[in-house]
Design a protein around this motif. Structure first.
Motif, mmCIF file in Angstrom:
data_model
loop_
_atom_site.group_PDB
_atom_site.id
_atom_site.type_symbol
_atom_site.label_atom_id
_atom_site.label_comp_id
_atom_site.label_asym_id
_atom_site.label_seq_id
_atom_site.Cartn_x
_atom_site.Cartn_y
_atom_site.Cartn_z
ATOM 1 N N ALA A 71 1.374 15.103 -1.450
ATOM 2 C CA ALA A 71 0.872 13.788 -1.553
ATOM 3 C C ALA A 71 1.796 12.685 -0.684
ATOM 4 C CB ALA A 71 1.142 13.477 -2.904
ATOM 5 N N VAL A 131 -1.675 2.938 -3.345
ATOM 6 C CA VAL A 131 -2.502 4.397 -3.301
ATOM 7 C C VAL A 131 -1.951 5.330 -4.226
ATOM 8 C CG1 VAL A 131 -2.623 6.254 -1.964
ATOM 9 C CG2 VAL A 131 -2.668 4.237 -0.767
ATOM 10 N N TYR A 145 3.180 8.483 -7.208
ATOM 11 C CA TYR A 145 3.032 9.786 -7.747
ATOM 12 C C TYR A 145 3.502 9.617 -9.279
ATOM 13 C CZ TYR A 145 2.038 14.683 -8.743
ATOM 14 O OH TYR A 145 1.554 15.901 -9.238
ATOM 15 N N ARG A 190 0.656 -1.275 0.099
ATOM 16 C CA ARG A 190 0.035 -0.038 0.110
ATOM 17 C C ARG A 190 0.883 1.294 0.018
ATOM 18 N NH1 ARG A 190 -5.440 -1.213 0.607
ATOM 19 N NH2 ARG A 190 -5.939 -3.219 1.483
ATOM 20 N N TRP A 191 1.861 1.188 -0.732
ATOM 21 C CA TRP A 191 2.840 2.571 -0.911
ATOM 22 C C TRP A 191 1.971 3.663 -1.733
ATOM 23 C CZ3 TRP A 191 7.443 -0.941 -2.580
ATOM 24 C CH2 TRP A 191 8.125 -1.359 -1.501
ATOM 25 N N ARG A 192 2.516 4.735 -1.715
ATOM 26 C CA ARG A 192 1.919 5.832 -2.230
ATOM 27 C C ARG A 192 2.692 6.212 -3.337
ATOM 28 N NH1 ARG A 192 -1.683 8.348 0.909
ATOM 29 N NH2 ARG A 192 -1.607 10.413 -0.233
ATOM 30 N N ALA A 201 -1.247 8.537 -5.222
ATOM 31 C CA ALA A 201 -1.383 9.674 -4.359
ATOM 32 C C ALA A 201 -1.547 10.911 -5.294
ATOM 33 C CB ALA A 201 -0.156 9.780 -3.472
ATOM 34 N N ALA A 244 4.367 10.893 -1.222
ATOM 35 C CA ALA A 244 5.006 9.830 -2.026
ATOM 36 C C ALA A 244 5.960 8.867 -1.535
ATOM 37 C CB ALA A 244 4.933 10.309 -3.439
ATOM 38 N N ASP A 245 5.605 7.655 -1.751
ATOM 39 C CA ASP A 245 6.742 6.712 -1.549
ATOM 40 C C ASP A 245 7.636 6.569 -2.604
ATOM 41 O OD1 ASP A 245 6.072 5.855 1.408
ATOM 42 O OD2 ASP A 245 4.443 4.980 0.240
#
Length: 240
Positions: free
Chosen positions: A153, A130, A106, A102-104, A132, A155-156
């Motif tokens: 966001a 996600v 972009y 569930r990493w974010r 983001a 983001a990861d």
């Protein structure tokens, strides 16, 4: 075996694909900011001829060998690199892990329609990550605004599909303002993610002829391909 192999002034990370993925995964888990360059012979030649760009690439945390020409050059110089690590394969694996954890994510770059298609396909194929945020690659004059949006966001992973050298320049110019995230230039991978361009069949990939397949499908790339013979000439000069 050396951890890094120097090819015409560029230090390539000498690790297998799975090792690279594990390394980046650990850094995401620890919140360690990371700048990744996926470099092929075209990028190496451009860096060799452009001081500003060379400095940007050399300051990246990791430079991975995206291109069979890099692997061939390393063999010629008797400093073999374990295996090719393509930007597209790395992108797909990171998306898969993002889906699991569930990493974010972009996604920055591409035309508006291409960006939207890529986002839709990613969300369909990886429903548990996600998304983001996203933005097309046309934001001249809004550089700082985009950076602020990405920070907001949280983001990861930030995939930057602006094409080289612009994507690496953008990452470098804003990198200090971020506190976390993997930042990786992915160039034309967004077109594949959007379903607008097909990747070469596996047999072409195994024969190290993916570049030829892309040229056949996109003849307009022929000027860029001129970097390949120049790259080989430079490698042979170093060998001698």
């Amino acid at each position: 075996m050396k951890n890094n192999v120097n090819i015409l002034g560029i230090n390539f990370l000498n690790k297998g694909f799975n090792e690279v993925v594990e390394l980046l995964s650990e850094r995401i888990a620890k919140g360690i900011k990371t700048f990744v360059v996926t470099a092929n012979p075209e990028i190496v030649m451009y860096a060799r001829e452009n001081d500003e760009y060379r400095k940007i690439v050399q300051e990246a945390d990791y430079i991975v060998p995206d291109g069979s020409g890099i692997i061939l050059a390393a063999k010629i110089l008797n400093t073999p690199i374990q295996e090719r690590v393509t930007g597209y394969d790395l992108t797909v694996r990171l998306l898969d892990l993002a889906n699991q954890n569930r990493w974010r994510i972009y996604l920055l770059g591409g035309k508006e329609e291409t960006n939207k298609k890529a986002v839709a396909n990613i969300c369909e194929q990886y429903p548990h990550l996600v998304m983001a945020g996203s933005h097309n690659g046309y934001f001249k004059g809004k550089e700082d605004k985009i950076a602020d949006e990405i920070k907001a966001a949280n983001a990861d992973i930030v995939f930057v599909a602006l094409g080289f050298p612009r994507q690496e320049k953008w990452i470098s110019s804003h990198y200090a303002t971020f506190s976390k995230g993997i930042f990786m230039g992915v160039g034309g991978s967004i077109d594949v993610l959007a379903g607008e361009v097909k990747r070469a069949p596996v047999v072409w990939q195994k024969l190290n002829l993916e570049w030829f397949y892309r040229l056949a499908k996109q003849p307009s790339r022929w000027r860029r391909m001129l970097a390949l013979p120049r790259f080989l000439v430079e490698i042979l000069k170093v060998k001698r």
